[in-house]
Design an enzyme around this catalytic site. Structure first.
Site, PDB file in Angstrom:
ATOM      1  N   ASP A 106      83.809 130.811  27.589  1.00  0.00           N
ATOM      2  CA  ASP A 106      85.228 131.134  27.642  1.00  0.00           C
ATOM      3  C   ASP A 106      85.427 132.587  28.052  1.00  0.00           C
ATOM      4  OD1 ASP A 106      88.020 130.363  26.992  1.00  0.00           O
ATOM      5  OD2 ASP A 106      87.825 131.883  25.434  1.00  0.00           O
ATOM      6  N   GLU A 159      83.854 130.393  32.742  1.00  0.00           N
ATOM      7  CA  GLU A 159      85.282 130.437  33.062  1.00  0.00           C
ATOM      8  C   GLU A 159      85.548 131.824  33.624  1.00  0.00           C
ATOM      9  OE1 GLU A 159      89.674 129.890  30.977  1.00  0.00           O
ATOM     10  OE2 GLU A 159      88.104 131.022  29.957  1.00  0.00           O
TER      11      GLU A 159
END
Length: 558
Positions: free
Chosen positions: A207, A261
């Site tokens: 993330d 990401e």
């Protein structure tokens, strides 16, 4: 030589809370996933990516992690997660888990220790506690804004009641940023990686992979910032973190992987994360954001290959995820592009047009070289739910924006599995589904006499979009995905990681993969005549007299 699995994998994203509810409480859980593993195997994907399942107060749907080594009771137990990993492998499915290293929860033991330890303590060095500006320290340390709206700083009150320093949170106040200059943070996350690798996970989705490091001194952004040189993203030390992680990962057998990401403005910045000693792949958000337009799509495909070529990494293709507007809804709009900064959540959309284009886009992504991601519900052609009542919205962006951004809940509505029931089969007490075919008595044992309403309400017309309804329809979106994924695995994954464009006019995309496979996407009003002698393998819509109508994709052999 066999191509490594991750270079061409079809990976299915599971947002656990909304996938399947195995105990009837209205919230998806690991028991529900375990019962549905046969469905995922039959769909034809290669791996599963799980959004955060860790212990969390759920201020941001689990992206505020309180314990990286345990499962939140909402979803199950650590023992169930270990069993799920084993069962997924038995079904031929690899498992990737979400890792959230930029920030943790304000309920994490480290942050609670930092608050209690006081100024100048080693515990506070694990975060960004900084004195405020102004004579009384009453102004934030700099001008950074949170991605969720409002300032990226919150001031604490010390134990004696006096105003204290401010702490950084690039997301919600309940998500304090970790200080990656501190060796404790580096050691902790390497241990977390080992913890899950030892339990058999095949990789990690990272993330906010571009955000861990910050510029020294935490300088202001300023009134006219250079978006390629922001002080809170893509700072040089982040690459040393991933190089050390890659060394650790490579000590494990079985081709374990990192997926990043990475939202960055330039392809040069993006590519640095995919160097051979860093991450294996990263999400292709340019493709996700692209309008349904032939020239724009071809340009994004070309620029994607150009960005990945210098580092030898495979591209990825994705249409939707848990943070965006479902592509069926986007493609049904007049403006089909997508921008995270302005999602246009309430723009009108034609669901019939959007679903037709969504089918065509699905076959395009499956035809392209590289990896592909399927967000749960994509295979059902689910639209964005745009009319959720304000009182039910849980995304922190809704509150932080003062209601101007309705948040991401509309793409997180629980999946419909059955044509009837209070939860359309989402909750196990609502419909008898999955346990016997999963061969899992533990899952069957948690059946209840009734089911709670799902945590977000499903539209009434989703009955027709349910798995049960679509399994009975050979022309359904689900049937198309199953056929496309099967053909992709059979014919395409071992082809060279390249394509050749064939000129077919401004509104038609024609690409060849080797000598024997062609993909045609007609985005124009005029039908596209198929070449003589072509054999149609699969089409996203009905063909007429050997011609491809508008918003239709066809796979051919020649």
């Amino acid at each position: 030589m066999t191509t490594p699995w991750w270079r061409h994998a079809a990976i299915y994203q599971i947002y656990v809370r909304s996938f399947a509810d195995g105990d009837g409480d209205g919230t998806g859980d690991l028991a529900g996933v375990r019962a549905r593993l046969p469905y995922l195997r039959e769909l034809g994907v290669d791996a599963l990516w799980f959004n955060p399942w860790y212990t969390s107060p759920m201020a941001d749907a689990g992206y505020d992690v309180a314990d990286y080594r345990d499962i939140d009771p909402l979803f199950g137990t650590l023992a169930e997660a270990e069993q799920l990993i084993t069962e997924a492998h038995d079904h031929g499915l690899r498992v990737l888990v979400d890792l959230v290293p930029n920030h943790c929860s304000d309920q994490h033991v480290w942050f609670q220790q930092a608050l209690a330890a006081g100024p100048g303590s080693p515990e506070r060095e694990r975060f960004w506690f900084v004195p405020g500006k102004g004579p009384d320290g009453g102004l934030p340390p700099n001008d950074w804004n949170s991605y969720f709206g409002g300032p990226a700083w919150t001031r604490i009150t010390e134990a004696d009641g006096t105003p204290g320093p401010w702490y950084l949170h690039m997301f919600a106040p309940e998500q304090p940023d970790l200080n990656w200059e501190n060796p404790d943070v580096r050691e902790e996350f390497e241990d977390v990686l080992r913890f899950w690798l030892d339990r058999g996970v095949d990789g990690f989705r990272i993330d906010v992979a571009h955000g861990l490091a910050k510029k020294p001194g935490l300088p202001d952004v300023g009134p006219d910032p250079d978006v390629t040189d922001l002080p809170y993203q893509d700072c040089a030390p982040v690459h040393d973190i991933y190089r050390s992680w890659r060394k650790l990962l490579d000590t494990y057998d079985g081709e374990r992987v990192f997926v990043g990401e990475v939202w960055l403005p330039s392809p040069e910045q993006f590519a640095r994360y995919l160097r051979p000693d860093e991450l294996h792949s990263a999400f292709n958000f340019d493709f996700l954001c692209c309008a349904w337009d032939a020239k724009a799509l071809r340009g994004v495909v070309d620029s994607t290959f150009a960005a990945h070529a210098p580092v030898g990494a495979p591209p990825t293709w994705v249409l939707s995820n848990h943070d965006t507007i479902r592509h069926v809804t986007r493609y049904g709009r007049e403006d089909t592009s997508f921008d995270m900064g302005d999602k246009r959540l309430l723009d009108p959309s034609d669901p019939v047009l959007g679903r037709r284009r969504g089918r065509a886009a699905a076959l395009l992504t499956l035809a392209l070289p590289g990896g592909v991601y399927v967000y749960q519900g994509d295979e059902l052609g689910l639209p964005e739910v745009q009319d959720l009542p304000d009182a039910l919205l849980q995304d922190p962006t809704f509150v932080r924006s003062g209601g101007t951004d309705r948040g991401r809940d509309g793409c997180r509505v629980p999946l419909p599995w059955a044509t009837t029931g209070t939860s359309l089969g989402f909750s196990v007490g609502d419909a008898e589904v999955g346990a016997t075919e999963a061969g899992n008595p533990q899952v069957g044992a948690v059946r209840a006499g009734g089911a709670a309403a799902p945590w977000l309400p499903q539209p009434a017309d989703w009955s027709a979009l349910s798995v049960a309804a679509q399994e009975a329809d050979p022309d359904s979106v689900l049937a198309l995905y199953r056929a496309g994924l099967a053909l992709r695995r059979e014919l395409l994954v071992e082809l060279p990681e390249s394509l050749t464009w064939v000129d077919a006019g401004p509104d038609v995309l024609v690409l060849d993969r080797g000598e024997g496979f062609r993909c045609v996407v007609n985005l124009g009003e005029r039908p596209y005549e198929l070449p003589a002698g072509a054999t149609v393998l699969l089409a996203s819509g009905e063909l007429t007299d050997g011609a491809v109508p508008q918003d239709t994709t066809v796979w051919l052999t020649r």
